[in-house]
Design a protein around this motif. Sequence first.
Motif, PDB file in Angstrom:
ATOM      1  N   PHE A 313       0.826  -1.207   0.000  1.00 14.80           N
ATOM      2  CA  PHE A 313       0.000   0.000   0.000  1.00 14.80           C
ATOM      3  C   PHE A 313       0.860   1.257   0.000  1.00 14.80           C
ATOM      4  N   MET A 314       1.880   1.291   0.849  1.00 16.54           N
ATOM      5  CA  MET A 314       2.734   2.473   0.941  1.00 16.54           C
ATOM      6  C   MET A 314       3.496   2.719  -0.350  1.00 16.54           C
ATOM      7  N   ARG A 315       3.900   1.667  -1.027  1.00 15.50           N
ATOM      8  CA  ARG A 315       4.574   1.841  -2.309  1.00 15.50           C
ATOM      9  C   ARG A 315       3.615   2.476  -3.325  1.00 15.50           C
ATOM     10  N   GLY A 316       2.358   2.048  -3.310  1.00 19.39           N
ATOM     11  CA  GLY A 316       1.376   2.637  -4.210  1.00 19.39           C
ATOM     12  C   GLY A 316       1.147   4.102  -3.928  1.00 19.39           C
ATOM     13  N   VAL A 317       1.016   4.460  -2.657  1.00 20.13           N
ATOM     14  CA  VAL A 317       0.835   5.859  -2.272  1.00 20.13           C
ATOM     15  C   VAL A 317       2.018   6.690  -2.747  1.00 20.13           C
ATOM     16  N   TYR A 318       3.221   6.147  -2.565  1.00 20.51           N
ATOM     17  CA  TYR A 318       4.445   6.878  -2.903  1.00 20.51           C
ATOM     18  C   TYR A 318       4.481   7.262  -4.376  1.00 20.51           C
ATOM     19  N   PHE A 319       4.349   6.279  -5.244  1.00 21.60           N
ATOM     20  CA  PHE A 319       4.485   6.574  -6.662  1.00 21.60           C
ATOM     21  C   PHE A 319       3.285   7.327  -7.234  1.00 21.60           C
ATOM     22  N   GLU A 320       2.147   7.214  -6.590  1.00 24.16           N
ATOM     23  CA  GLU A 320       0.976   7.955  -7.057  1.00 24.16           C
ATOM     24  C   GLU A 320       1.088   9.441  -6.717  1.00 24.16           C
ATOM     25  N   ASN A 321       1.882   9.789  -5.697  1.00 26.85           N
ATOM     26  CA  ASN A 321       1.839  11.161  -5.183  1.00 26.85           C
ATOM     27  C   ASN A 321       3.167  11.909  -5.171  1.00 26.85           C
ATOM     28  N   MET A 322       4.253  11.257  -5.558  1.00 28.05           N
ATOM     29  CA  MET A 322       5.518  11.977  -5.629  1.00 28.05           C
ATOM     30  C   MET A 322       5.588  12.780  -6.929  1.00 28.05           C
ATOM     31  N   PRO A 323       6.323  13.928  -6.909  1.00 29.97           N
ATOM     32  CA  PRO A 323       7.152  14.456  -5.820  1.00 29.97           C
ATOM     33  C   PRO A 323       6.422  15.381  -4.847  1.00 29.97           C
ATOM     34  N   ALA A 324       5.148  15.701  -5.118  1.00 25.50           N
ATOM     35  CA  ALA A 324       4.433  16.668  -4.282  1.00 25.50           C
ATOM     36  C   ALA A 324       4.317  16.202  -2.837  1.00 25.50           C
ATOM     37  N   PHE A 325       4.244  14.876  -2.634  1.00 23.88           N
ATOM     38  CA  PHE A 325       4.062  14.352  -1.283  1.00 23.88           C
ATOM     39  C   PHE A 325       5.193  14.793  -0.351  1.00 23.88           C
ATOM     40  N   ALA A 326       6.393  14.918  -0.882  1.00 22.83           N
ATOM     41  CA  ALA A 326       7.575  15.218  -0.065  1.00 22.83           C
ATOM     42  C   ALA A 326       7.575  16.639   0.490  1.00 22.83           C
ATOM     43  N   SER A 327       6.656  17.478   0.053  1.00 25.46           N
ATOM     44  CA  SER A 327       6.620  18.852   0.551  1.00 25.46           C
ATOM     45  C   SER A 327       5.370  19.157   1.372  1.00 25.46           C
ATOM     46  N   LYS A 328       4.557  18.169   1.637  1.00 24.69           N
ATOM     47  CA  LYS A 328       3.319  18.408   2.381  1.00 24.69           C
ATOM     48  C   LYS A 328       3.619  18.725   3.852  1.00 24.69           C
ATOM     49  N   ASN A 329       2.890  19.714   4.374  1.00 25.73           N
ATOM     50  CA  ASN A 329       3.088  20.139   5.764  1.00 25.73           C
ATOM     51  C   ASN A 329       1.774  20.728   6.272  1.00 25.73           C
ATOM     52  N   PHE A 330       0.806  19.866   6.498  1.00 19.03           N
ATOM     53  CA  PHE A 330      -0.574  20.249   6.818  1.00 19.03           C
ATOM     54  C   PHE A 330      -0.660  21.209   7.997  1.00 19.03           C
ATOM     55  N   PHE A 331       0.145  20.967   9.046  1.00 20.66           N
ATOM     56  CA  PHE A 331       0.090  21.805  10.242  1.00 20.66           C
ATOM     57  C   PHE A 331       1.071  22.974  10.193  1.00 20.66           C
ATOM     58  N   GLU A 332       1.813  23.092   9.103  1.00 20.11           N
ATOM     59  CA  GLU A 332       2.808  24.153   8.935  1.00 20.11           C
ATOM     60  C   GLU A 332       3.823  24.143  10.077  1.00 20.11           C
TER      61      GLU A 332
END
Length: 507
Positions: A313-332
């Motif tokens: 599952f985590m591998r699927g999430v990774y490739f579906e959402n990179m590279p934007a995933f690496a900059s997410k910061n919901f709580f700032e």
Amino acid sequence: MKVLRLILGDQLNIHHSWFQSVNEHVTYVMVEARSETDYVRHHIQKVIGVFAAMRHFANHLSQNKHSIIYLKLNDPAHGRDVGTSVLKIAETLGCDRFEYQQPDEYRLSERLIEVSKSFKSAQCVESEHFLSSAEDFKAVFKQRSNYRMEDFYRFMRRKTGVLMNGASPEGGQWNYDAENRKKLPVNNAGPMPLMFDRDCSDIHQMLIECGVQTIGSVASNHFLWPTTRDEGLRMLSFFIDECLPYFGDFQDAMTPNGWSLYHSRLSFSLNLKLISPREVIEAVEAAYYADSSRVSISQAEGFIRQILGWREFMRGVYFENMPAFASKNFFENSRPLPEWFWTGKTDMACLKHAISQSLEFAYAHHIQRLMITGNFALLAGIDPDQVDDWYLGIYIDAFEWVEITNTRGMSQFADGGMIATKPYVSGGNYINKMSHYCKDCRFDVAQRTGPNSCPFNALYWNFIDQHRDKLQSNHRMAMPYRTWDKMDADTRVSILSRAESFLANLK
């Protein structure tokens, strides 16, 4: 046509179709690259372990008559990174065609796509390791913006037939997670861990001479982690024989009295592809069917869920959402990581043990990572970039595809709920419930305020109060907000004051 085939350090799958016959027109290349040792500061055991496994794999290919070029870290023929080294070797050998296995990490995938453009022909092939594909992930989630592992896990159970009785799950339930939350008896630290005894002092000395900056410690002449397929299979057998009958019950338990407990410690071998998820799952499934009185369905399912469900599952999430995933910061979040994350020198017993253990063994199990170090980092508002770098560096099994999704997603909720339905945060009560840390801590887990109170308590309620605008509409957070609102004003002020004082002095 002369063909150059690249094998990355986490592609050590001897059963890959590439290696089933010898082709005189093919040359394999493996590279110990500074780009890989230096993109974060890694644990010394991680760097040694990967290089030792790579060298053994290269020797195996050579002994089986495959043509291979192996560049050690101190080899003068090196380029700047793996890609540059490939281009230099291809030019020297006159190779017109480049072939490589699909990298697990986005940055390497992008780099090798670029390298491929310098060849007359090139091909990217599957690593032949994982049990799911990008198409599987898309089929389950289609256009959804958030993902739930349970949906994907049930899809994979049906697809593979693992622990299935026709169309129904074995035992009548898909998931036995509710039975996997027992606290260890006080004097139970699991079996003596299986450790190996390989002399890797030559690699250690090379790293020192090359100036590679690392963290943690190592007895390099008694290296404890598996670095060959045979050792990975021995670790699997040890887990089946000694740990699996108790794994499910105690997989969330924590104790200062042991570092391995009933966990498999197979993730390093799996992530290097020395062993396959299929053979691990089949071994666990076989143990259950052979004697369900020894290995119950809750033990077997609890482990298989980690491999067939969570890992895929985590591998699927990774490739579906990179590279934007690496900059997410919901709580700032932006607070620096405390210096003691690199030393373990803190008075909080749970953090001191989890971090010290990580520095000594390059390992902590998933609840130590999620509910001790990760929980603290989120409650304290630590910058997720720094949290990512710490997790990616300190753990021997940490490769970005599986690390960043667990850290920035599951642990830090930086993705805003893409993976988890709520932030995984708690006060000291959960830690006390699942561990033996609190009884020897200088802080009192029963207190919420005052200088001797457990910092997790005030930090938890401070987190709840601080992020109300983002969390109160989440139905899974309704109870904490009701509890917080029922406290009298003076109590709330005291709790927030304790949290503010602690964070102001966090270094």
